[in-house]
Scaffold this motif. Structure first.
Motif, PDB file in Angstrom:
ATOM      1  N   ASP A 132      -9.377  -2.336   9.126  1.00 31.15           N
ATOM      2  CA  ASP A 132      -8.729  -2.491   7.825  1.00 31.15           C
ATOM      3  C   ASP A 132      -7.981  -1.220   7.425  1.00 31.15           C
ATOM      4  OD1 ASP A 132      -9.775  -5.035   7.646  1.00 31.15           O
ATOM      5  OD2 ASP A 132     -11.488  -4.426   6.412  1.00 31.15           O
ATOM      6  N   LEU A 133      -8.609  -0.060   7.628  1.00 28.87           N
ATOM      7  CA  LEU A 133      -7.952   1.213   7.304  1.00 28.87           C
ATOM      8  C   LEU A 133      -6.664   1.373   8.099  1.00 28.87           C
ATOM      9  CD1 LEU A 133     -11.048   3.640   7.244  1.00 28.87           C
ATOM     10  CD2 LEU A 133      -9.943   2.525   5.297  1.00 28.87           C
ATOM     11  N   SER A 134      -6.749   1.083   9.388  1.00 32.71           N
ATOM     12  CA  SER A 134      -5.579   1.163  10.263  1.00 32.71           C
ATOM     13  C   SER A 134      -4.498   0.179   9.829  1.00 32.71           C
ATOM     14  CB  SER A 134      -6.004   0.875  11.708  1.00 32.71           C
ATOM     15  OG  SER A 134      -4.881   0.756  12.557  1.00 32.71           O
ATOM     16  N   PHE A 135      -4.909  -1.030   9.496  1.00 32.29           N
ATOM     17  CA  PHE A 135      -3.982  -2.086   9.106  1.00 32.29           C
ATOM     18  C   PHE A 135      -3.241  -1.718   7.823  1.00 32.29           C
ATOM     19  CE2 PHE A 135      -3.481  -6.150   6.685  1.00 32.29           C
ATOM     20  CZ  PHE A 135      -2.477  -6.713   7.465  1.00 32.29           C
ATOM     21  N   VAL A 136      -3.956  -1.170   6.849  1.00 34.29           N
ATOM     22  CA  VAL A 136      -3.345  -0.845   5.563  1.00 34.29           C
ATOM     23  C   VAL A 136      -2.309   0.260   5.709  1.00 34.29           C
ATOM     24  CG1 VAL A 136      -3.804   0.125   3.268  1.00 34.29           C
ATOM     25  CG2 VAL A 136      -5.226  -1.734   4.152  1.00 34.29           C
ATOM     26  N   ILE A 137      -2.590   1.258   6.545  1.00 38.04           N
ATOM     27  CA  ILE A 137      -1.575   2.297   6.799  1.00 38.04           C
ATOM     28  C   ILE A 137      -0.297   1.662   7.317  1.00 38.04           C
ATOM     29  CG2 ILE A 137      -0.950   4.095   8.474  1.00 38.04           C
ATOM     30  CD1 ILE A 137      -3.444   5.530   7.873  1.00 38.04           C
ATOM     31  N   ASN A 138      -0.423   0.762   8.269  1.00 36.82           N
ATOM     32  CA  ASN A 138       0.761   0.103   8.831  1.00 36.82           C
ATOM     33  C   ASN A 138       1.477  -0.755   7.789  1.00 36.82           C
ATOM     34  OD1 ASN A 138       0.261   1.262  11.311  1.00 36.82           O
ATOM     35  ND2 ASN A 138      -0.746  -0.545  12.166  1.00 36.82           N
ATOM     36  N   GLN A 139       0.717  -1.471   6.964  1.00 37.28           N
ATOM     37  CA  GLN A 139       1.317  -2.368   5.980  1.00 37.28           C
ATOM     38  C   GLN A 139       2.071  -1.600   4.891  1.00 37.28           C
ATOM     39  OE1 GLN A 139       1.393  -5.932   6.136  1.00 37.28           O
ATOM     40  NE2 GLN A 139       0.916  -5.154   8.181  1.00 37.28           N
ATOM     41  N   ILE A 140       1.504  -0.492   4.427  1.00 35.37           N
ATOM     42  CA  ILE A 140       2.212   0.280   3.394  1.00 35.37           C
ATOM     43  C   ILE A 140       3.468   0.914   3.985  1.00 35.37           C
ATOM     44  CG2 ILE A 140       2.043   2.240   1.823  1.00 35.37           C
ATOM     45  CD1 ILE A 140      -0.830   1.541   1.347  1.00 35.37           C
ATOM     46  N   THR A 141       3.397   1.321   5.234  1.00 29.22           N
ATOM     47  CA  THR A 141       4.596   1.839   5.898  1.00 29.22           C
ATOM     48  C   THR A 141       5.691   0.778   5.923  1.00 29.22           C
ATOM     49  OG1 THR A 141       3.265   3.324   7.281  1.00 29.22           O
ATOM     50  CG2 THR A 141       5.505   2.832   8.029  1.00 29.22           C
ATOM     51  N   LEU A 142       5.309  -0.476   6.179  1.00 30.42           N
ATOM     52  CA  LEU A 142       6.284  -1.568   6.188  1.00 30.42           C
ATOM     53  C   LEU A 142       6.861  -1.826   4.795  1.00 30.42           C
ATOM     54  CD1 LEU A 142       4.544  -4.132   8.585  1.00 30.42           C
ATOM     55  CD2 LEU A 142       6.597  -2.754   9.047  1.00 30.42           C
ATOM     56  N   LEU A 143       6.077  -1.596   3.749  1.00 30.18           N
ATOM     57  CA  LEU A 143       6.595  -1.766   2.395  1.00 30.18           C
ATOM     58  C   LEU A 143       7.749  -0.811   2.117  1.00 30.18           C
ATOM     59  CD1 LEU A 143       3.329  -2.229   0.281  1.00 30.18           C
ATOM     60  CD2 LEU A 143       4.937  -3.994   1.035  1.00 30.18           C
ATOM     61  N   GLY A 144       7.763   0.289   2.837  1.00 29.25           N
ATOM     62  CA  GLY A 144       8.842   1.252   2.658  1.00 29.25           C
ATOM     63  C   GLY A 144      10.199   0.737   3.103  1.00 29.25           C
ATOM     64  N   VAL A 145      10.217  -0.312   3.907  1.00 29.50           N
ATOM     65  CA  VAL A 145      11.489  -0.899   4.350  1.00 29.50           C
ATOM     66  C   VAL A 145      11.672  -2.309   3.782  1.00 29.50           C
ATOM     67  CG1 VAL A 145      11.624   0.484   6.447  1.00 29.50           C
ATOM     68  CG2 VAL A 145      10.418  -1.701   6.508  1.00 29.50           C
ATOM     69  N   ASN A 146      10.855  -2.659   2.807  1.00 25.72           N
ATOM     70  CA  ASN A 146      10.933  -3.965   2.155  1.00 25.72           C
ATOM     71  C   ASN A 146      11.622  -3.784   0.795  1.00 25.72           C
ATOM     72  OD1 ASN A 146      10.564  -6.378   0.827  1.00 25.72           O
ATOM     73  ND2 ASN A 146       8.385  -6.555   1.288  1.00 25.72           N
ATOM     74  N   SER A 147      12.838  -4.282   0.680  1.00 21.69           N
ATOM     75  CA  SER A 147      13.630  -4.053  -0.535  1.00 21.69           C
ATOM     76  C   SER A 147      13.010  -4.704  -1.769  1.00 21.69           C
ATOM     77  CB  SER A 147      15.057  -4.561  -0.336  1.00 21.69           C
ATOM     78  OG  SER A 147      15.061  -5.947  -0.040  1.00 21.69           O
ATOM     79  N   ALA A 148      12.081  -5.630  -1.572  1.00 23.53           N
ATOM     80  CA  ALA A 148      11.432  -6.288  -2.708  1.00 23.53           C
ATOM     81  C   ALA A 148      10.211  -5.518  -3.210  1.00 23.53           C
ATOM     82  CB  ALA A 148      11.024  -7.710  -2.315  1.00 23.53           C
ATOM     83  N   SER A 149       9.827  -4.474  -2.515  1.00 29.53           N
ATOM     84  CA  SER A 149       8.620  -3.712  -2.861  1.00 29.53           C
ATOM     85  C   SER A 149       8.951  -2.540  -3.771  1.00 29.53           C
ATOM     86  CB  SER A 149       7.949  -3.193  -1.584  1.00 29.53           C
ATOM     87  OG  SER A 149       6.921  -2.269  -1.893  1.00 29.53           O
ATOM     88  N   ILE A 150       8.005  -2.200  -4.642  1.00 25.15           N
ATOM     89  CA  ILE A 150       8.188  -1.009  -5.474  1.00 25.15           C
ATOM     90  C   ILE A 150       8.187   0.261  -4.627  1.00 25.15           C
ATOM     91  CG2 ILE A 150       7.146  -2.072  -7.512  1.00 25.15           C
ATOM     92  CD1 ILE A 150       4.640  -0.419  -6.984  1.00 25.15           C
ATOM     93  N   PHE A 151       7.702   0.158  -3.398  1.00 30.63           N
ATOM     94  CA  PHE A 151       7.645   1.316  -2.515  1.00 30.63           C
ATOM     95  C   PHE A 151       8.851   1.400  -1.573  1.00 30.63           C
ATOM     96  CE2 PHE A 151       3.100   0.208  -3.308  1.00 30.63           C
ATOM     97  CZ  PHE A 151       2.808   1.293  -4.119  1.00 30.63           C
TER      98      PHE A 151
END
Length: 395
Positions: free
Chosen positions: A120-139
């Motif tokens: 889960d820890l590993s997965f969340v790091i990857n998912q938040i990184t992906l939010l950085g390239v998601n134009s719909a995300s606040i991140f």
């Protein structure tokens, strides 16, 4: 001499504290909750609390817009039977200084799977990184490529397992990490990333010798540090937690320092280490090394300097250069086994040049006008750097 040394140490701590407060960023704290879904594990749900820099505190508020900084991601694992809100001391220390802190809430029961939590820890790091390239995300476009997996107790042990699973993880920092199943100590033997391991000398829940110190010894990273907080305990790495307190009350030794004191020590080192490792802040790295060498609140081991500004740089000239005394008062003296002319540049704690002078074999510099504090120097000849280091103006 003991009084003089005490005064010097007080000055070091005071100047570092002042510099950190003056020059650190100070953002408000935003908070959002995201339920990530891991399709590779039967659509496993990973609810995660995320704290991030914002213009104003609140839930689902926009990420800070006053600059376009990209923020490093810290994913933090909780301890056994502990909930995310026990780590308010962590997000209140780190997020205002420009970090995104995510706390997965899975595996909170009496029979947690350490391996699944590590995933889960590993997965969340990857998912938040992906939010950085998601134009719909606040991140969107605000996620730095730098990150750290972190954790307390069970979460600290799981952090070592996560680091073994995910090559995208850049650093690891653990607080009173506990041995896990599979073994965090064994996983640490595959850990080659920069590592910071905290322990409390009075931790009776996960005794350091068989937990944190064993992990530290196993780490193969060329840059690792172990900090034992003298008199510190297991539960005082976090805020008060009922289940942790019950467990700790049944064993000895008890802590001999307060929770707030332990938090202060933890924060003094953790923030400086992250600033250097994830933001390439050389001043913070040097402050980390300066403090750790003179701090009677801790004991430590480490195998590297956080910033090469404190390292001596040798050239083929093989010239011996001595700069003394250190600490200094009104002047710095030099002893150089060469007749050539050298240039010394002295910087303040923010790496601003304040002195540049040519020096010879046996020379000196008037420093009476300098304020008390930590300074850095670099000695060169013909654009070749011969020596770098730190010096302290004591009074």
């Amino acid at each position: 001499m003991k009084i003089q040394r005490f005064v010097i140490l007080v000055f070091i701590a005071l100047i570092i504290s002042i510099n950190s407060k003056i020059y650190s960023q100070s953002f408000s704290i935003g908070h959002t909750t995201i339920n990530f879904i891991d399709s590779s594990r039967n659509n496993r749900s990973v609810p995660t609390e995320i704290y991030y820099p914002a213009n104003a505190s609140g839930i689902d508020v926009p990420i800070v817009s006053s600059n376009v900084t990209k923020f490093p991601v810290l994913v933090f694992g909780h301890g056994f039977l502990m909930t995310f809100d026990a780590y308010q001391n962590i997000w209140e220390s780190l997020v205002p200084n420009g970090y995104i802190l995510a706390l997965p809430k899975t595996e909170g029961g009496f029979s947690p799977s350490h391996l699944e939590y590590a995933k889960d820890l590993s997965f969340v790091i990857n998912q938040i990184t992906l939010l950085g390239v998601n134009s719909a995300s606040i991140f969107f476009d605000r996620i730095s490529p730098m990150n750290s997996v972190m954790g307390h107790s069970m979460g600290g042990g799981a952090a070592f397992l996560a680091a073994q699973l995910n090559p995208n993880i850049k650093t690891i920092a653990t607080l009173a990490a506990a041995e896990t199943n599979p073994s965090a100590i064994t996983a640490a033997s595959n850990c080659s990333i920069p590592s910071l391991v905290f322990a409390g000398s009075n931790d009776c829940v996960t005794p350091p010798i068989s937990n944190q110190f064993a992990m530290y010894n196993s780490i193969i990273s060329p840059c690792k540090s172990y900090i034992s907080i003298t008199g510190g305990s297991h539960c005082q790495m976090a805020n008060s937690n009922f289940y942790c307190s019950i467990g700790e009350s049944s064993c000895t030794p008890s802590p001999t320092i307060t929770s707030s004191f332990q938090h202060n020590v933890l924060n003094d080192y953790l923030l400086k280490w992250l600033q250097f490792q994830l933001k390439n802040d050389c001043v913070s790295g040097s402050q980390f090394d300066t403090l750790i060498n003179s701090d009677n609140r801790i004991s430590y081991q480490k195998n590297c300097s956080q910033c090469d500004i404190l390292a001596t740089v040798d050239t083929n000239k093989n010239i011996e250069i001595k700069i003394y005394p250190n600490p200094f008062v009104d002047s710095l003296l030099f002893s150089i086994d060469s007749d050539e002319v050298f240039n010394i540049v002295i910087f303040d704690s923010m790496m601003r040049k304040i002195i540049s002078k040519n020096i010879k074999k046996n020379d000196s510099i008037d420093t009476s006008f300098l304020s008390i504090g930590i300074y850095f120097y670099e000695i060169k000849i013909e654009n070749n750097t011969l020596k770098r280091g730190s010096i302290l103006k004591s009074n």
